[in-house]
Design a protein around this motif. Structure first.
Motif, PDB file in Angstrom:
ATOM      1  N   ARG A 112       0.843  -1.201   0.000  1.00  0.00           N
ATOM      2  CA  ARG A 112       0.000   0.000   0.000  1.00  0.00           C
ATOM      3  C   ARG A 112       0.878   1.252   0.000  1.00  0.00           C
ATOM      4  O   ARG A 112       0.604   2.213  -0.724  1.00  0.00           O
ATOM      5  N   GLY A 113       1.939   1.233   0.812  1.00  0.00           N
ATOM      6  CA  GLY A 113       2.840   2.382   0.837  1.00  0.00           C
ATOM      7  C   GLY A 113       3.542   2.591  -0.491  1.00  0.00           C
ATOM      8  O   GLY A 113       3.659   3.723  -0.977  1.00  0.00           O
ATOM      9  N   VAL A 114       3.991   1.506  -1.110  1.00  0.00           N
ATOM     10  CA  VAL A 114       4.668   1.615  -2.401  1.00  0.00           C
ATOM     11  C   VAL A 114       3.670   2.057  -3.473  1.00  0.00           C
ATOM     12  O   VAL A 114       4.008   2.835  -4.365  1.00  0.00           O
ATOM     13  N   ALA A 115       2.428   1.586  -3.381  1.00  0.00           N
ATOM     14  CA  ALA A 115       1.401   2.023  -4.338  1.00  0.00           C
ATOM     15  C   ALA A 115       1.202   3.534  -4.259  1.00  0.00           C
ATOM     16  O   ALA A 115       1.025   4.206  -5.286  1.00  0.00           O
ATOM     17  N   ARG A 116       1.252   4.083  -3.057  1.00  0.00           N
ATOM     18  CA  ARG A 116       1.139   5.539  -2.913  1.00  0.00           C
ATOM     19  C   ARG A 116       2.336   6.240  -3.566  1.00  0.00           C
ATOM     20  O   ARG A 116       2.197   7.326  -4.121  1.00  0.00           O
ATOM     21  N   MET A 117       3.502   5.611  -3.503  1.00  0.00           N
ATOM     22  CA  MET A 117       4.670   6.168  -4.179  1.00  0.00           C
ATOM     23  C   MET A 117       4.457   6.175  -5.691  1.00  0.00           C
ATOM     24  O   MET A 117       4.833   7.126  -6.375  1.00  0.00           O
ATOM     25  N   VAL A 118       3.871   5.097  -6.215  1.00  0.00           N
ATOM     26  CA  VAL A 118       3.572   5.032  -7.653  1.00  0.00           C
ATOM     27  C   VAL A 118       2.584   6.134  -8.021  1.00  0.00           C
ATOM     28  O   VAL A 118       2.765   6.837  -9.014  1.00  0.00           O
ATOM     29  N   ASP A 156      -6.325  -1.604  -3.003  1.00  0.00           N
ATOM     30  CA  ASP A 156      -6.894  -0.833  -1.904  1.00  0.00           C
ATOM     31  C   ASP A 156      -6.423   0.623  -1.877  1.00  0.00           C
ATOM     32  O   ASP A 156      -7.036   1.462  -1.236  1.00  0.00           O
ATOM     33  N   GLU A 157      -5.343   0.918  -2.590  1.00  0.00           N
ATOM     34  CA  GLU A 157      -4.891   2.305  -2.743  1.00  0.00           C
ATOM     35  C   GLU A 157      -5.414   2.917  -4.040  1.00  0.00           C
ATOM     36  O   GLU A 157      -5.140   4.082  -4.335  1.00  0.00           O
ATOM     37  N   GLY A 158      -6.142   2.110  -4.834  1.00  0.00           N
ATOM     38  CA  GLY A 158      -6.697   2.627  -6.094  1.00  0.00           C
ATOM     39  C   GLY A 158      -5.653   2.858  -7.156  1.00  0.00           C
ATOM     40  O   GLY A 158      -5.801   3.728  -8.011  1.00  0.00           O
TER      41      GLY A 158
END
Length: 161
Positions: A112-118, A156-158
């Protein structure tokens, strides 16, 4: 203010610092398993970090990394992430250090954290997925468990995986 990652136990007993990319659970948050609210222990106030403590929390100098794995930090495309390389490294290290029985949940949370970075354009989706997959497999997860945890975190981070 310079970027602060976290103290990782280096500062002394009972002293733990969280900064860029980290989080703290504190009152009035509710514990997910017990349903009880977190509470403060002791009567010490929350205070700003003094400059020597900020210095103690600074990460050691980082060797140059491959341009193919992450993008250089910048104020515009990084979405406010001051050190994408350090944040990614911290998230991947969290996966590698996860205790047995918590590895999949830790992989999911880090995904989830890495997805936010993307989403913030701090790292490409391909590089993010490859790094997470390698860390998950390296932590003893199966291919299926690893892919499911990563896909769930991104979903879950869209963020498209």
């Amino acid at each position: 203010m310079p970027a602060v990652l976290n103290s990782q136990g280096r500062l002394g007993e009972g002293i733990d610092v969280r900064g860029d990319g980290g989080y703290v659970v504190a009152p009035p948050s509710i514990h997910p398993r017990t349903g009880r609210p977190y509470r403060w222990i002791g009567d010490r106030p929350v205070v700003e970090m003094p400059p020597p403590l900020i210095t103690a929390c600074q990460p050691p100098p980082v060797a140059a990394t491959s341009a193919s794995t992450t993008r250089a930090p910048s104020s515009a495309p990084g979405g406010g992430i001051s050190s994408p390389d350090a944040l990614l490294r911290s998230l991947l290290d969290t996966i590698r250090r996860a205790p047995k029985g918590r590895r999949r949940a830790t992989l999911y949370g880090s995904a989830r954290g890495v997805a936010r970075m993307v989403a913030a354009n701090a790292i490409s989706a391909r590089d993010a997925l490859n790094a997470l997959y390698d860390a998950g497999i390296g932590a003893g997860q199966t291919d299926r468990e690893t892919r499911a945890a990563i896909a769930g975190g991104f979903r879950d981070e869209g963020v498209a995986a």
